[in-house]
Design an enzyme around this catalytic site. Structure first.
Site, PDB file in Angstrom:
ATOM      1  N   ILE A 102       4.737  -0.741   2.210  1.00  0.00           N
ATOM      2  CA  ILE A 102       5.167  -1.716   3.129  1.00  0.00           C
ATOM      3  C   ILE A 102       3.984  -3.323   2.510  1.00  0.00           C
ATOM      4  CG2 ILE A 102       4.124  -1.863   5.507  1.00  0.00           C
ATOM      5  CD1 ILE A 102       6.753  -3.057   6.354  1.00  0.00           C
ATOM      6  N   CYS A 103       5.229  -4.555   2.556  1.00  0.00           N
ATOM      7  CA  CYS A 103       4.553  -5.534   2.120  1.00  0.00           C
ATOM      8  C   CYS A 103       3.926  -5.992   0.939  1.00  0.00           C
ATOM      9  CB  CYS A 103       3.622  -5.792   3.526  1.00  0.00           C
ATOM     10  SG  CYS A 103       3.540  -7.745   2.897  1.00  0.00           S
TER      11      CYS A 103
END
Length: 186
Positions: A102-103
């Site tokens: 994620i991110c």
């Protein structure tokens, strides 16, 4: 029981890492927090110090169903610089086992060539690092055995997607309802 490992390094984004741990544990998934340091003590991007369950160097990952990387800075850089983790990711990817990030952390997958020809997403300022990926702005994207997500604001969607992959949509809906989360599960 499903077995998941999430890797924590100094500077990981608090919400992205701990939301996954919290919701998976509520779902009955055995998720183990793993430090890539020589100590279980890890400090988040926002200065919260916590203890992981295990040290990387003392863990056998052969029983895992999924590996998860939270984003954050400099957490992503620290994860990407830890060669034993990179080798583990390569093994899981080659074996077709589930990996998720994620991110900023999908940039690690991109550097390893995991996103070539796959639909993927990440934090907006890291989209240009997703070389070879078919970029989307969806909150969460799963293409084959690789799942990517955009960032802190998509952490619950990310965790629910991972729960869906391991235990089915009904369990993910149950967990979403239990925490009063009403967005669509992706």
């Amino acid at each position: 029981m499903s077995k998941v490992y999430i890797f924590l390094a100094d500077g990981f984004e608090d919400i992205e890492g701990l939301t996954v741990v919290d919701l998976m544990r509520r779902a009955g998934i055995e998720i183990t927090t793993v430090s890539v340091k020589d100590t279980k003590e890890v400090t988040t991007a926002h200065g919260i110090t916590l203890l992981t369950d295990r040290l990387f160097k003392n863990t056998d990952f052969s029983d895992g169903d999924m590996l998860v990387l939270p984003g954050g800075m400099p957490g992503t850089v620290n994860l990407g610089a830890y060669e034993p983790l990179i080798e583990l990711l390569k093994n899981y990817y080659t074996e077709g086992k589930k990996i998720a990030a994620i991110c900023a952390a999908p940039s690690i997958f991109a550097k390893l060539g995991f996103l070539k020809g796959r639909r993927a997403t990440s934090y907006p300022s890291f989209l240009d690092q997703q070389s070879g990926a078919v970029i989307t702005e969806d909150p969460v994207v799963t293409d084959g055995n690789v799942t990517t997500s955009r960032g802190l604001g998509t952490a619950i969607d990310f965790a629910l997607s991972l729960i869906t992959q391991l235990l089915g949509e009904k369990k993910a809906e149950e967990i979403a309802d239990s925490v009063l989360y009403s967005r669509e599960i992706v």
